[in-house]
Design an enzyme around this catalytic site. Structure first.
Site, PDB file in Angstrom:
ATOM      1  N   CYS A   1       0.827  -1.201   0.000  1.00  8.21           N
ATOM      2  CA  CYS A   1       0.000   0.000   0.000  1.00  8.21           C
ATOM      3  C   CYS A   1       0.859   1.247   0.000  1.00  8.21           C
ATOM      4  O   CYS A   1       0.363   2.352  -0.059  1.00  8.21           O
ATOM      5  CB  CYS A   1      -0.953  -0.002   1.177  1.00  8.21           C
ATOM      6  SG  CYS A   1      -0.139   0.146   2.728  1.00  8.21           S
TER       7      CYS A   1
ATOM      8  N   CYS B   1      -0.873   9.747   7.493  1.00  5.97           N
ATOM      9  CA  CYS B   1       0.510   9.334   7.685  1.00  5.97           C
ATOM     10  C   CYS B   1       0.866   9.394   9.179  1.00  5.97           C
ATOM     11  O   CYS B   1       1.712   8.642   9.642  1.00  5.97           O
ATOM     12  CB  CYS B   1       1.467  10.215   6.884  1.00  5.97           C
ATOM     13  SG  CYS B   1       0.987  10.410   5.165  1.00  5.97           S
TER      14      CYS B   1
HETATM   15  S1  FES Z   1       2.481   7.513   3.499  1.00  6.43           S
HETATM   16 FE1  FES Z   1       0.974   7.395   1.871  1.00  6.43          FE
HETATM   17  S2  FES Z   1       0.722   9.449   1.488  1.00  6.43           S
HETATM   18 FE2  FES Z   1       1.992   9.558   3.213  1.00  6.43          FE
END
Ligand code: FES
Ligand SMILES: Cc1ncc(COP(=O)(O)O)c(C=O)c1O
Ligand SMILES: Cc1ncc(COP(=O)(O)O)c(C=O)c1O
Ligand code: FES
Lengths: 159, 387, 387
Positions: free
Chosen positions: A41, A112
């Protein structure tokens, strides 16, 4: 371009507490790790904690992150914030507090920081040997990264 | 504001050529009239516009009357697709590919919701479509085949004339998004199977806000923007005269520099690509080794994330872009790289460097010197590398 | 080429303000990046674009987030009308007027052929609509009322807020083509009934190739140009950064000069109009004496033909335009003047003078001094005068 604060950029370019904490035989001390996300992901974080068993105090915290600027900066921030706290105190750290420590994150990048908080939870539950129930998602609600959406399902799977 | 940089993001947009600005300035400053006006002050601009049309036509090997000025590549793509469907009101099928630009892809998606049937051709690991899949998809109900000449993310080139020959057998219209091909590949509409072709000014050192659509003579065309009689009824709206003049000049310069610039860019691109592959472990080129634009390289660096690489490059004043669309406000990884079936390990860590005729050897050497350290640093943070 | 003239054709297009060009130049020359890019060189432009958006919003009394940049007035009109119909998929009726710009009128005509029912409100001799006719036309099936704020040919102003109040009662959307009103009339979207409003840069001393559409917060909007995520998904295509910066600056200047410029223009316009009416027999103003833009006068000179007058004016370096659309490639007399029921004797001999803040007294005096001779000369050639 994402509007990153100076603090985010500082911790991104010069991250603190990066790396692993090796398992140790030191008496009275235990090492635990927590994982969230997966490489599929695009976001993943492994958090390492060194805990003083008698006091529940976090002696050291380190991270490994696969992710964007915010992910790296959030991880770095989190490790700074929790060093010296007890596990219970650390559990109270919210993703919002991580974002605040960074002087804010772009709205679309809030997830995040969620990752950091989840990894912490995972590490502490691992330490305590408690199985974690997947909880039905974050308070910050509206903007969840789709890659994180995938990771929700796989979230407790170790990468 | 930051004025200078090592600009290796020319597939996103390009520097306006100083000669283009010089050509435009009189039309911004002094000759501000409306070319449709009766008076000399306005009417004289019709001649300037017509010269620019010739310049653009020359770049494409087209006739003047086949050029319609638009505001951007997106408008050209939208207009061409709509026009093709209006020209074939009895047909309800469209063929495109999974790796098109959103200006094509999102129009097709909307048309699906309006009852059109859309085939999205797949691509292989090197970003190429399968001509057999195309042939199997074509039917007498196919109104339009719309494919890109070259991919903006990987530079991969589709075999447009081979495709076109098949399209013609079924009487469908053939639209080509050549936004990335114009100026980088030789084009000649006179001997082509293409019915409509989109180009955008800001990708060839003209300013933003101007583009052109080639419409083959004889193709039934109905305008997307409806109103006045400008562009012989094919695009309403007061003509963007300075933009048109700029596009004409830019087209002339592309033709002038073509041979030498593409050769130089290819050499620098190859030097960059080969050196990075040789000095950095665990990375590979995304796309086809030869069926590719001379100015583009897209490299996947395993175990690390594109945005992080970009921000480190940014610190060195190097502009590149990420396959990952974290860049564009969406957080999904590139639909192009996903369609190519890239492994997850590289999907998120792909960087596009796109050169132009201004790119210097010194700039390329600078990238070569900093990239290994950046990748190593980020990998040292990554939980995957050690796995 | 002809560089200087007495430019009284400001409703067709305007001179770009030198300050606007100055503001744009750095974005043409140096800051050529793409605002959607990850790197600072491109990303820094997002801030400049956002400042420009604020400047445009301020001119309209709107919020920043309600401004969508477009390529021209025509695009704004087309986009607004399409969006309104998509927002009301169950309604199939549109109300407009007979005197709209082709950018509205021709879209409505096309929609008629697609099964929409369109009411074209009539106007009286002074170019005004009848509010009773509007009310009688409104039904629960009305998706959209689209009317112009001020007419480009005559300057006649529609009572937009009185209209809007009625439109709201029926739940229809209200789009206003304010291409001629912006900068000439005070506007405040905060207290307005308008849902969408079109403006065009080149009518307010910004360059050609840029415009804006105001979309009231909460109005369901779907883009006409589909593709990337630019303009928060409301207008795809790489942003025309220099154009946007220019439009922002021009909007700021319009606001700055508003009071003094409109007052001056009105005075000069009145002087021109009254003197011509007093010194030339058999002529009259087309339009309403007071419900009119301060910068526009449209005068019908009986027994002679507009194009001939324009060419004589052209010899003196005076730029004006003809009510007759012989000007724009079509040979029909103005649909606006016809809708007003002008007698044939003046229909063909109408001239529009449109002023701007650069217009000087000396220029107006020059027109005043040459017009009587021109009209007399042409009438001496005319077979009708003696009838
Ligand atoms: S880790 Fe996916 S956008 Fe920041
Ligand atoms: C009232 C009105 N609407 C729309 C337009 C179209 O604007 P543009 O030429 O910028 O497309 C014009 C000008 O030509 C106009 O006067
Ligand atoms: C292949 C391709 N098509 C279309 C476009 C859209 O062009 P523009 O941004 O000028 O609308 C682009 C550039 O963004 C592109 O690379
Ligand atoms: S007489 Fe020439 S256009 Fe009508």
């Amino acid at each position: 371009m994402w509007d990153y604060t100076d603090k985010v950029l500082e911790l991104f370019y010069n991250p603190k507490n990066q790396g692993v904490i090796e398992a140790t035989n030191e008496p009275g001390v235990k090492v635990a790790t927590g994982d969230v996300g997966s490489i599929s992901c695009g976001d993943a974080l492994r958090l390492h904690l060194k805990v003083e068993v008698a006091t529940d105090k976090i002696l050291d915290a380190r991270f490994q992150t696969f992710g964007c600027t915010s992910a790296i900066a959030s991880s770095s921030a989190l490790t700074e914030m929790i060093k010296g706290l007890t596990l219970d105190e650390a559990l109270k750290v919210t993703n919002k507090e991580i974002a605040d420590y960074l002087g804010g994150l772009p709205e679309a990048k809030m997830h995040c920081s969620v990752m950091g908080q989840e990894a912490l939870e995972a590490a502490i539950y691992n330490y305590r040997g408690i199985p974690r129930v997947a909880h039905d998602d974050d308070d910050e609600g509206t903007l969840v990264c789709t890659c994180f959406g995938i990771s929700e399902n796989k979230i407790r799977r170790v990468v | 504001m930051q004025k200078n940089c090592i600009y290796l993001d020319n597939n996103a947009t390009t520097k306006v050529d100083p000669e283009v600005i010089e050509a435009m300035l009189p039309y911004l400053r002094d000759f501000y009239g409306n070319p449709s006006s009766m008076h000399t002050f306005g009417g004289q601009l019709a001649k300037a516009v017509s010269t620019a049309r010739k310049q653009v036509a020359a770049l494409l090997g087209a006739e003047d009357s086949e050029i319609v000025f638009t505001s951007c590549g997106t408008e050209g793509d939208n207009a061409a697709i709509r026009a093709a469907l209006l020209a074939h009101p009895d047909r309800r099928h469209i063929i495109t590919s999974q790796v098109e630009h959103p200006a094509v892809l999102n129009v097709c998606k909307q048309l699906e919701s309006q009852g059109y049937q859309v085939t999205y051709l797949s691509v292989n690991h090197q970003g190429q479509i399968d001509l057999n899949e195309l042939e199997a998809s074509l039917t007498g109900n196919t109104a339009l085949v719309t494919l890109m000449y070259a991919n903006n993310e990987t530079g991969v080139i589709f075999p447009i004339e081979e495709i076109g020959a098949r399209v013609k057998e079924y009487g469908a219209l053939f639209h080509v998004d050549a936004v990335q091909a114009v100026g980088k590949l030789p084009l000649n509409m006179k001997t082509s199977t293409i019915d409509m072709l989109t180009m955008s000014g800001h990708k060839i050192h003209a300013p933003k806000g101007i583009g052109a659509l080639y419409v083959r003579r004889g193709v039934r065309f109905r305008p997307l923007l409806i109103g006045g009689h400008q562009e012989r009824g094919r695009r309403a709206g007061t003509e963007n005269v300075p933009g048109i003049i700029g596009l004409g000049k830019a087209a002339e310069l592309e033709l002038l520099h073509f041979e030498e610039a593409t050769k130089r860019e290819r050499k620098l691109r190859d030097r960059l690509e080969q050196t990075l592959l040789a000095t950095i472990p665990d990375c590979e080129v995304n796309g086809h080794p030869t069926q590719r634009l001379p100015n583009t390289t897209n490299i996947g660096f395993k175990y690390i994330e594109g945005e992080a690489i970009l921000l480190h490059l940014n610190k060195y004043g190097i502009c590149a872009s990420s396959g990952s669309a974290c860049t564009s406000g969406s957080l999904e990884p590139s639909h192009v790289l996903r369609a190519m079936g890239l492994p997850y390990t590289t999907l998120h860590g792909s960087i596009r460097f796109s050169l132009c005729r201004y790119t210097t050897e010194a700039e390329i050497e600078q990238v070569i010197s900093v990239m290994p350290g950046i990748v190593e640093h980020l990998r040292s943070l990554s939980p995957f590398k050690s796995d």
